[in-house]
Write an enzyme that holds these catalytic residues in place. Structure first.
Site, PDB file in Angstrom:
ATOM      1  N   SER A   1       1.773   0.535   1.469  1.00 26.88           N
ATOM      2  CA  SER A   1       3.150   0.302   1.837  1.00 26.88           C
ATOM      3  C   SER A   1       3.290   0.462   3.324  1.00 26.88           C
ATOM      4  O   SER A   1       2.440   1.020   3.987  1.00 26.88           O
ATOM      5  CB  SER A   1       4.064   1.281   1.116  1.00 26.88           C
ATOM      6  OG  SER A   1       3.773   2.594   1.495  1.00 26.88           O
ATOM      7  N   ALA A   2       4.365  -0.063   3.851  1.00 29.49           N
ATOM      8  CA  ALA A   2       4.551   0.009   5.277  1.00 29.49           C
ATOM      9  C   ALA A   2       5.738   0.860   5.602  1.00 29.49           C
ATOM     10  O   ALA A   2       6.647   1.005   4.821  1.00 29.49           O
ATOM     11  CB  ALA A   2       4.756  -1.384   5.852  1.00 29.49           C
TER      12      ALA A   2
ATOM     13  N   GLY B   1      10.016   5.915   5.832  1.00 29.48           N
ATOM     14  CA  GLY B   1      10.003   4.538   5.366  1.00 29.48           C
ATOM     15  C   GLY B   1       8.851   4.275   4.429  1.00 29.48           C
ATOM     16  O   GLY B   1       7.752   4.822   4.581  1.00 29.48           O
ATOM     17  N   SER B   2       9.073   3.446   3.415  1.00 26.44           N
ATOM     18  CA  SER B   2       8.074   3.068   2.430  1.00 26.44           C
ATOM     19  C   SER B   2       7.598   4.311   1.682  1.00 26.44           C
ATOM     20  O   SER B   2       8.391   4.969   1.037  1.00 26.44           O
ATOM     21  CB  SER B   2       6.924   2.329   3.112  1.00 26.44           C
ATOM     22  OG  SER B   2       6.158   1.635   2.164  1.00 26.44           O
ATOM     23  N   SER B   3       6.324   4.684   1.783  1.00 23.62           N
ATOM     24  CA  SER B   3       5.880   5.899   1.109  1.00 23.62           C
ATOM     25  C   SER B   3       6.641   7.109   1.626  1.00 23.62           C
ATOM     26  O   SER B   3       6.925   8.049   0.879  1.00 23.62           O
ATOM     27  CB  SER B   3       4.379   6.101   1.306  1.00 23.62           C
ATOM     28  OG  SER B   3       3.910   7.209   0.577  1.00 23.62           O
TER      29      SER B   3
END
Length: 450
Positions: free
Chosen positions: A380-381, A147-149
């Site tokens: 980012s999360a 997720g995100s990165s």
């Protein structure tokens, strides 16, 4: 007295039986030194953590799980506890790579966006090769989810190393190559390190042909199978703009030789719209899930991810391979990551993107397995884990836990605010209580015979 002895021995036997029935705690997350798995030219800050269940499948598949910005291997292991639990029963291995001391993953440098070029993508692929060789893994069943990165890295891995990965799930990710635009190729923990403002803001647009040509340039001459992908994104995401979803569709449909118009659209859950694309033999090879009103807080659903990869039960083969054996060359014997030899390469692959059987591969639900991780503008999360209680994150903020609610709030400050937990039962505590009870029983004074 004999009757009392029999009573005590009976309780002792019951207690011991309960102890034996408690879940085993043999397998655990382990760090593998880079001197063992690594190769020359790889980033020294990238570390490998691996989870090998006690009972491995005969030819174990591998799932790579890159973390979100400012995350780490241990944190992702906890966040994905629902998927780890399935690994225990299905026998697949999970790799938790860690960009130690960095803000985010490098998915934007020339070295990372070149097949065999090293960088963070090369380091993760080297982990896969090591694992395939050490555990006699299935080179035709290697997957990535993040997720995100971690979603950005997942799409980079699938784009740059299509010969290694069979499929991926990207939560809040961006198209492969998008992160190179305005990329700040600086290592460290600064809020802008390894960050792309233009891509994060949704300001990078290309035609499908341009996106496809860009990704193909990362592995010139490759004509083999391209991995299938699920992409999840919230329409209200202000950290990694939802506008990236449209670009992602253009990129992956071009790579997979599909029309930009979807094969169909449905609503698997209220507030979630799915567009899906089927290959020539009818298998869904690309899906785009839009979550209405959701920000940078798409929840993680381990059972749905396992179903999409075909890992919800032990044995078998990749579902796309099983559905269209002629379109996915080699099946479980495909060259993939090079198997024990660890040599990469297309492995003689040829043919199209594959076909479908069984619909959308489990259609990951919007509810998720637990809480959500949210982040600020500097990073980012990632994806929430299965959890019971919320705990403060790096900025002292928390997110609701255990509800599977994808609408958790977002932090306006830099860094990552995380709600993490552990859904595993504490067998050690249970064992302690049982042993204590057993001790009390055995330690009671003997009754005098009347």
């Amino acid at each position: 007295m004999d009757q009392f002895k029999s009573h005590v021995l009976g309780l002792a036997s019951l207690s011991l039986a309960l102890l034996v029935a408690l879940p085993a705690r043999g397998a655990s997350l382990q760090k593998v030194n880079q001197s063992e798995w690594g190769a020359d030219g790889l980033p020294s800050y990238v570390n490998m953590y691996i989870y090998v269940p006690d009972k491995l499948a005969t030819k174990p598949p591998i799932v790579v799980a890159p973390h979100h910005c400012q995350g780490n291997g241990q944190g992702t292991f906890s966040e994905m506890s629902s998927l780890v639990s399935i690994a225990n029963t299905s026998g697949f291995i999970m790799i938790f790579p860690e960009a130690t001391g960095q803000n985010c993953w490098d998915a934007g440098s020339k070295r990372s966006l070149a097949h065999g070029g090293g960088g963070d993508t090369g380091a993760i692929v080297q982990m896969v090769k090591y694992t395939l060789a050490k555990y006699s893994g299935d080179a035709g069943r290697v997957y990535s989810v993040g997720g995100s990165s971690g979603g950005i890295m997942t799409e980079a891995l699938l784009g740059v190393y299509p010969d290694v990965f069979m499929a991926g799930v990207s939560l809040m990710g961006v198209p492969c190559g998008c992160w190179a635009e305005g990329y700040n190729d600086v290592t460290g923990t600064g809020s802008s390190a390894q960050w792309s403002g233009p891509c994060g803001g949704g300001n990078v647009t290309k035609t499908g042909q341009q996106w496809g040509d860009l990704v193909r340039s990362y592995y010139p001459g490759y004509t083999g199978h391209r991995p299938r992908l699920q992409h999840w994104h919230g329409t209200a995401d202000t950290i990694l703009s939802y506008k990236n979803m449209a670009e992602d569709i253009k990129e992956w449909t071009n790579l997979l030789g599909l029309s930009e118009a979807p094969s169909g659209t449905d609503t698997p859950k209220r507030g979630t719209t799915r567009q899906f694309w089927k290959s020539s033999c009818g298998y869904t090879v690309y899906e785009a899930f839009s979550m209405d009103g959701v920000g940078h807080a798409v929840p993680f659903d381990g059972p749905a991810v396992a179903a999409y990869f075909g890992l919800d039960k032990a044995g078998g083969q990749d579902p796309e391979t099983a559905a269209c054996p002629g379109a996915v060359p080699g099946g479980s014997d495909t060259g993939g990551a090079g198997g024990a030899a660890g040599t990469g390469g297309a492995g003689g692959e040829a043919g199209g993107a594959g076909g479908e059987a069984g619909g959308a591969g489990g259609e990951a639900g919007a509810g998720g397995a637990g809480g959500v991780m949210v982040s600020g503008s500097g990073g980012s999360a990632g994806i929430g884990g299965a959890m019971d209680t919320a705990s403060g994150g790096a900025n002292g903020q928390d997110a609701s836990a255990g509800t599977g609610d994808p609408t958790g709030g977002e932090s306006s400050s830099s860094g990552c605010s995380c709600a993490v937990g552990n859904d595993a039962s504490d067998s050690g505590t249970q064992a302690g209580f049982l042993l204590a009870a057993l001790g009390l029983l055995l330690g009671r004074p003997k009754r005098r015979p009347r």
